[in-house]
Enzyme design. Structure first.
Site, PDB file in Angstrom:
ATOM      1  N   ASP A  42       0.955  -1.257  -0.004  1.00 18.24           N
ATOM      2  CA  ASP A  42      -0.049  -0.190  -0.107  1.00 18.24           C
ATOM      3  C   ASP A  42       0.871   1.353   0.077  1.00 18.24           C
ATOM      4  OD1 ASP A  42      -2.167   1.885   0.601  1.00 18.24           O
ATOM      5  OD2 ASP A  42      -3.343  -0.123   0.889  1.00 18.24           O
ATOM      6  N   HIS A  80      -3.889   5.774   3.855  1.00 13.02           N
ATOM      7  CA  HIS A  80      -4.521   4.532   3.463  1.00 13.02           C
ATOM      8  C   HIS A  80      -3.970   3.425   3.819  1.00 13.02           C
ATOM      9  CE1 HIS A  80      -6.066   1.641   0.441  1.00 13.02           C
ATOM     10  NE2 HIS A  80      -7.077   2.403   0.207  1.00 13.02           N
ATOM     11  N   SER A 241     -11.496  -1.325  -0.334  1.00 12.98           N
ATOM     12  CA  SER A 241     -10.130  -1.378   0.492  1.00 12.98           C
ATOM     13  C   SER A 241     -10.454  -1.900   1.976  1.00 12.98           C
ATOM     14  CB  SER A 241      -9.595  -0.051   0.428  1.00 12.98           C
ATOM     15  OG  SER A 241      -9.015   0.384  -0.502  1.00 12.98           O
TER      16      SER A 241
END
Length: 429
Positions: A42, A80, A241
Site C-alpha cells: 500500500d 490509506h 479497500s
C-alpha cells in the site's frame, strides 16, 4: 479508498460496527491471529500509531529503497496503508484496550510494503518481497486501471501470483469503488487472487463496489473507522479497500487456528461459511456482486468444513494467464479430473475400511457368543461359580464402527450453482 472527516477518539470503538457484526469478540476466544504475518502492499504504514505500535514489523519502501515503509506527505493517500493495517491488526489502547481502533486479527503482525507504481510496474516485486519475508497473507487494497492492465495482469505479475501460491501465500485484493460491472481491474481480476466486494451495514451490496465474475467474497465496506497518519489520527472511509482488509484479517484468524491448511483451503473455509443477506436469498452462487457471500469469521473458525483440494476455490495462473498450477502445466480440467479420481479413491478406501470394520465386529461377536456357550457348558447354567461376578451373561452388541457405512464424498462447492444453506447475514447474536 475515499476518506471521510476524522473521527474523535472517544467514539472510535462504538463506531466500529463491523466488529460486532462479524462477531469478533466470540471469534477472539478461538483465535486472534497469533503467529501470522500479513503483508500490506500500500502507501506505507504508520508503525508508531498508538493502535498499531509493536504490531508492525520492519518492511520495505520500494520507492526510497530502504526498510522504513512509513507514509510520506507526497503520497496520494498517505493514511490509506495505515488504515488497512489497523483494520487487520489494530490492537486498541488504554485499560483493557477499550479505546482506539481494534482490528479483526489484533494479534497478527503487519509487514508494511510501500509500493512503487511508477511506470505502472504492477506489484510483482512487492509480492516477491512479501513471500520471501514471512508473510502468509498479502493484502492489496489497491487497483490499477491503466490501459496496460485492461486485459489482465502482466507476465511478471502472473508469475508473482503463481510464486505466492507455490509458497502457500494467500493474496487478497479489492474489487474497486467505481460501481462498475464486468471484468474487475487488476489485481482483483488475476487468477489466484481472492477478489473482494463490499457490503453495507445491513449486508446488502454496496452500490459503489465494482462487481464481476471474479468476485469471490464480500465484507463490510461503509463507514469503517481506522488508524491514520501522521501521529495518532483516525479516519472514516468507504471502500472495498476496507472489505479487503477484513477478509485478510479473517484469513489471519484461520491461518493461526489451522496452520496446516493451504492458502486455497483457507479460502475454502471462508467461501463455505459465507452467507447472503435476506434480501439476496435465492441468488445463484457465485453471484457477480456477492461472490459466495459475506464472510463469517466465527463460522469459518468453528464449523466442520471439509478440507478441500490444495487450491480450493482459487483459479491458478499459468505462464500466460491460463488456469494452471504453477510449474505443472496442468489445466483446470486436468485438476478437476485429478480431484474426481482422488474422491473416488477416498470412497473406495472408506468402503474397504467399512468392510474390514464389519468383519472385525463379526469376529468379536462370534468369539463372545462362543465364549459364552463354553462358560455355560462348564457351569451347567447361566450363572458363574459362586463368589465371582457373572460377566458375559447377555453379550451386548458392540456399537457400529464410525466407518461401518461408506462415507459419500463431499460435493465440490465451486462446481454447484445452488447456494448452500449457510445461515444469514448479519449473523444472529
Amino acid at each position: 479508498m475515499a476518506a471521510a472527516p476524522i473521527a474523535s477518539a472517544d467514539q472510535t470503538r462504538r463506531d466500529q460496527w463491523a466488529l460486532e457484526t462479524l462477531q469478533a469478540e466470540s471469534a477472539w476466544n478461538i483465535s486472534k491471529g497469533e503467529g501470522v504475518t500479513v503483508a500490506v502492499i500500500d502507501t506505507g504504514v504508520n508503525a508508531q500509531h498508538i493502535d498499531l505500535r509493536h504490531n508492525v514489523l520492519k518492511g520495505k519502501d520500494f520507492i526510497d529503497g530502504d526498510d522504513d515503509a512509513s507514509p510520506e506527505s507526497t503520497d496520494a493517500q498517505p493514511s490509506h496503508g495505515t488504515g488497512m493495517a489497523s483494520v487487520i491488526a489494530g490492537h486498541g489502547h488504554g485499560p483493557g484496550a477499550a479505546d482506539g481502533v481494534m482490528g479483526l486479527a489484533p494479534a497478527a503482525k503487519i509487514l508494511p510494503i510501500r509500493v512503487n507504481l511508477e511506470g505502472n510496474s504492477g506489484f510483482a516485486d512487492e509480492i516477491h518481497y512479501a513471500v520471501d519475508n514471512g508473510a502468509s497473507i498479502i493484502n492489496i487494497s489497491m487497483i490499477l486501471q491503466d490501459s496496460q492492465y485492461k486485459d489482465g495482469a502482466s507476465a511478471e505479475d502472473l508469475e508473482a501470483v503463481a510464486y505466492a501460491l507455490e509458497k502457500d501465500v494467500l493474496i487478497v485484493a479489492g474489487a474497486g469503488n467505481d460501481g462498475k460491472g464486468g471484468d474487475l481491474p487488476f489485481p482483483a481480476n488475476t487468477p489466484g487472487v481472492v477478489a473482494v466486494g463490499g457490503v453495507d451495514r445491513t449486508g446488502s451490496f454496496w452500490e459503489d463496489s465494482n462487481y464481476g465474475p471474479e468476485v469471490l467474497l464480500t465484507a463490510p465496506a461503509t463507514r469503517i473507522v481506522s488508524a491514520g497518519w501522521p501521529g495518532n489520527k483516525l479516519r472514516i472511509s468507504d471502500g472495498t479497500s476496507d472489505s479487503t482488509a477484513y477478509v485478510s484479517a479473517a484469513a489471519a484468524l484461520l491461518r493461526s487456528k489451522f496452520p496446516d491448511l493451504t492458502a486455497g483451503q483457507i479460502a475454502n473455509r471462508l467461501v463455505r461459511t459465507a452467507a447472503l443477506p435476506e434480501s439476496a436469498k435465492g441468488l445463484t452462487l457465485p453471484d457477480e456482486k456477492y461472490g459466495y457471500g459475506v464472510i463469517r469469521p466465527l463460522a469459518a473458525l468453528t464449523e466442520d468444513i471439509p478440507v478441500g483440494s490444495k487450491y480450493g476455490p482459487l483459479k491458478v495462473p499459468g505462464a500466460e494467464g491460463s488456469s494452471a498450477a504453477p510449474g505443472t502445466g496442468k489445466s483446470d480440467t486436468d485438476h478437476a479430473a485429478e480431484n474426481k479420481e482422488a474422491d473416488q479413491k477416498q470412497l473406495v478406501f472408506f468402503v474397504v475400511l467399512g468392510l474390514i470394520a464389519l468383519a472385525v465386529i463379526g469376529l468379536i461377536v462370534f468369539l463372545i457368543v462362543k465364549l459364552s456357550r463354553r462358560n455355560k457348558n462348564k457351569t451347567g447354567g447361566s450363572g458363574g461359580p459362586a463368589g465371582y461376578p457373572q460377566y458375559g451373561q447377555h453379550p451386548v452388541s458392540p456399537q457400529p464402527h464410525a466407518y461401518q457405512q461408506p462415507v459419500s464424498p463431499q460435493q465440490n462447492p465451486y462446481q454447484q450453482q445452488s447456494p448452500p444453506p449457510h445461515g444469514q447475514w448479519p449473523p444472529q447474536q
